[in-house]
Design an enzyme around this catalytic site. Structure first.
Site, PDB file in Angstrom:
ATOM      1  N   TYR A 250       0.827  -1.202   0.000  1.00 44.11           N
ATOM      2  CA  TYR A 250       0.000   0.000   0.000  1.00 44.11           C
ATOM      3  C   TYR A 250       0.867   1.260   0.000  1.00 44.11           C
ATOM      4  O   TYR A 250       0.680   2.164  -0.832  1.00 44.11           O
ATOM      5  CB  TYR A 250      -0.916  -0.005   1.222  1.00 44.11           C
ATOM      6  CG  TYR A 250      -1.630   1.299   1.476  1.00 44.11           C
ATOM      7  CD1 TYR A 250      -2.643   1.731   0.627  1.00 44.11           C
ATOM      8  CD2 TYR A 250      -1.298   2.097   2.568  1.00 44.11           C
ATOM      9  CE1 TYR A 250      -3.296   2.937   0.851  1.00 44.11           C
ATOM     10  CE2 TYR A 250      -1.947   3.293   2.810  1.00 44.11           C
ATOM     11  CZ  TYR A 250      -2.946   3.709   1.953  1.00 44.11           C
ATOM     12  OH  TYR A 250      -3.589   4.900   2.178  1.00 44.11           O
ATOM     13  N   LYS A 254       1.207   3.833  -3.250  1.00 39.22           N
ATOM     14  CA  LYS A 254       0.737   5.208  -3.069  1.00 39.22           C
ATOM     15  C   LYS A 254       1.864   6.201  -3.337  1.00 39.22           C
ATOM     16  O   LYS A 254       1.646   7.271  -3.927  1.00 39.22           O
ATOM     17  CB  LYS A 254       0.188   5.406  -1.652  1.00 39.22           C
ATOM     18  CG  LYS A 254      -1.132   4.686  -1.388  1.00 39.22           C
ATOM     19  CD  LYS A 254      -2.282   5.295  -2.172  1.00 39.22           C
ATOM     20  CE  LYS A 254      -2.754   6.597  -1.565  1.00 39.22           C
ATOM     21  NZ  LYS A 254      -3.969   7.126  -2.259  1.00 39.22           N
TER      22      LYS A 254
END
Length: 481
Positions: A250, A254
Site C-alpha cells: 500500500y 501510493k
C-alpha cells in the site's frame, strides 16, 4: 494551535470558492469520499454539481449504487434532517453518478459523457484507493499508482480545471525514521528523502526505483502465474516494497502514485493531502462515525482477542479523526484553487508532532472504557479484559508463545511488525500555516486544529463507542451516538 490567538484575517475563502463550482470526485463510496461529499453539501449547500465516479456495469447500476451507498448512507443523516422531505430531491440535484473506474483508460467514461462533463468540471478530487496493506501487487499498482495518473490525464480534458487534488497517505515515507517533511516526491526517492535518512549505509542500501519496471513486473507476473495467484501476487508486492524501503505494498504503490502525479501534472495547480491513520469522526457530521469491514485493533482488544501487543508502549501512535482530514482537504482546495499557482503543495494531516499520544495511552483508555462498558459475546455475556501486556522484543513474544498461547492461531503479529522505539514523525508546518490563513469563522466551520484533540475523551467517549455502534453493531443503553 489556539484558534482564538491569531489576529483576525480575511480568511482563505473556503465557502466562496466552493459555491457554484463543479467537482469530479473518485472514491466517493469509500470512507473518506462519503465524508467529503457530506461536508461539501452540508457546509456549502450552494456548491455546484458533484460528478461522482462510480463503478458499475452501466449508468443504471451506477445510479443504484449512488442511492444505496451514498444517499441512503447513515453519515448523511444530519443532512437529511436539514432538508427533510426534500432531501432526496436535493441530493439528486447535486450528485451526478458517472459510470466508470480508475482502472480503465479515460476512467471507463464514454466519449459523449466525457465531452458533456469536461465542460463543467472546475476541480478534481482523487480519493480512490486500494487501502489493503498487502493487496495483490498488480491490483494495488493499477489503483494506487496508475489510477491517479489516469485521473490526471482525464483532468487535462477539462478546460475549466482550476485544481487537481490527490489524497495520498503520510506513510509514503516508508521505513525511514525521523521527521518527514511536506515536500513532493521526485523520481529519485533517495534525493527527496535525504532529510530523514539516518545513515549513508541506509541510503545506499535502497535501490533506485524504476516505476515503469515495477508496473511491467507486476503485469508479467500476474499473466504468468496460474496457481495460488492471489497469495503469490500479495507476497510479490510485500517483497518489492521491502526492497525499496517501504513496509507494505500500500505505502509503496501510493508513493509511486504521487511520483506520477508530479511528473504528469504539467502546469495544473496540484495539492496532495497526506493523512495518517484515519479514524472515526471527532465532531461532525456527528461524533464517532466510521465505516469499514475489518475489526479495528481496539475492538479486538475489547473482545479479548488481543491480550498482548508486540512493541514499545511509548511508541507514538499517529491517527487523526476523519472530519479533520475532510476540513483540511477543503481548506487546501480553496486556498490553491483561488491562487491558481501552477505548483504542487503538500499537506500532512497528522498528530505525531503537534499532539502525540502513545500506544500505552490508547490501551489504557481502552481498558478504562471496556472495564466499565464491556462488549458482549455471541451469547450476550459480558467479555472481561485485562490490562494490555506489551512485549517489547521478539524474544519476549516468543517466550509468551511457548509458555502461554502455543495453541492459539491467527493472533500473533509478525516479527517484522514490532513497533520502532524511534518512530517517524510527520511535519505539519504547511497545515498549521493553512489554519493561520483561515478566518475565525472558517476555523469554527472547517476545524482541523489537531492540537485541540483531547485523546482521552476522543478514544473513550467518541471513537470506541463509534466503532462499537457502526462496526460491531453493539450499542450500550447509555450511549448517545
Amino acid at each position: 494551535m489556539d484558534q482564538e490567538s491569531s489576529p483576525p484575517c480575511a480568511g482563505v475563502g473556503i465557502v466562496e470558492f466552493l459555491q457554484g463550482k463543479s467537482y469530479f470526485i473518485t472514491g466517493a463510496t469509500g470512507f473518506l469520499g462519503k465524508a467529503l461529499v457530506e461536508k461539501m453539501l452540508r457546509g456549502v449547500p450552494e456548491v455546484g454539481r458533484l460528478f461522482l465516479l462510480i463503478k458499475g456495469k452501466d449508468k443504471e447500476a451506477a445510479m443504484k449504487r449512488l442511492k444505496s451507498e451514498i444517499i441512503n448512507a447513515e453519515v448523511f443523516k444530519s443532512l437529511k434532517a436539514i432538508h427533510g422531505n426534500s432531501y432526496e430531491a436535493f441530493m439528486i440535484s447535486k450528485l451526478v453518478p458517472v459510470c466508470g473506474d480508475v482502472c480503465s483508460e479515460n476512467l471507463g467514461i464514454d466519449t459523449q459523457t466525457t465531452n458533456e462533463i469536461a465542460k463543467e468540471i472546475d476541480v478534481i478530487i482523487n480519493s480512490a484507493a486500494q487501502t489493503t496493506w498487502d493487496a495483490r501487487y498488480d491490483v494495488a499498482i493499477n489503483i494506487n499508482t496508475k489510477g491517479p495518473a489516469r485521473v490526471l490525464e482525464f483532468g487535462k480534458k477539462c478546460n475549466k480545471l482550476r485544481l487537481f487534488l490527490h489524497v495520498s497517505t503520510a506513510y509514503v515515507n516508508g521505513t525511514r525514521q525521523g521527521v518527514f517533511y511536506e515536500k513532493p516526491f521526485c523520481l529519485d526517492r533517495r534525493s527527496t528523502r535525504r532529510d530523514t535518512i539516518t545513515s549513508k549505509a541506509q541510503e545506499n542500501s535502497i535501490p533506485f526505483l524504476d516505476i515503469d519496471a515495477e508496473i511491467k513486473l507486476a503485469s508479467v507476473a500476474a499473466e504468468s502465474i496460474s496457481k495460488n495467484a492471489d497469495q503469490i501476487m500479495r507476497e510479490l508486492g510485500t517483497e518489492r516494497a521491502r526492497i525499496h524501503g517501504w513496509f507494505s505494498t500500500y505505502e509503496m504503490t501510493k508513493a509511486m502514485g504521487e511520483i506520477l502525479v508530479d511528473s504528469l501534472r504539467s502546469s495544473i495547480p496540484t495539492v496532495i493531502i497526506r493523512p495518517s491513520f484515519i479514524e472515526s469522526t471527532y465532531r461532525e457530521p456527528f461524533p464517532g462515525w466510521i465505516q469499514g469491514y475489518k475489526v479495528p485493533i481496539l475492538a479486538a482488544y475489547g473482545q479479548s482477542q488481543l491480550p498482548w501487543f508486540v512493541g514499545d508502549p511509548n511508541t507514538i501512535v499517529d491517527s487523526v479523526p476523519m472530519d479533520m482530514v475532510v476540513n483540511a482537504t477543503l481548506a487546501a482546495l480553496a486556498k490553491h484553487g483561488i491562487d491558481g499557482n501552477p505548483e504542487l503543495n503538500v499537506y500532512h494531516v497528522a498528530t505525531s508532532v503537534a499532539n502525540p499520544h502513545s500506544f500505552k495511552d490508547v490501551f489504557n483508555y481502552a481498558y478504562d472504557y471496556f472495564s466499565s462498558s464491556p462488549l458482549l459475546d455471541s451469547k450476550g455475556k459480558k467479555i472481561s479484559i485485562r490490562p494490555m501486556e506489551f512485549l517489547v522484543s521478539v524474544d519476549s513474544f516468543t517466550d509468551l508463545i511457548k509458555n502461554e498461547v502455543a495453541q492459539r492461531s491467527g493472533l500473533a503479529p509478525a516479527g517484522d511488525n514490532v513497533s520502532e522505539s524511534d518512530p517517524k514523525q510527520f511535519d505539519v508546518t504547511n497545515t498549521k500555516k493553512l489554519i493561520e490563513d483561515m478566518s475565525i469563522e472558517e476555523r469554527k466551520k472547517f476545524n482541523f486544529d489537531i492540537e485541540s484533540i483531547n485523546w482521552e475523551h476522543y478514544i473513550k467517549s467518541v471513537h470506541i463507542p463509534g466503532v462499537r455502534k457502526h462496526l460491531l453493531r453493539q450499542t450500550p443503553a447509555h450511549a448517545k451516538l
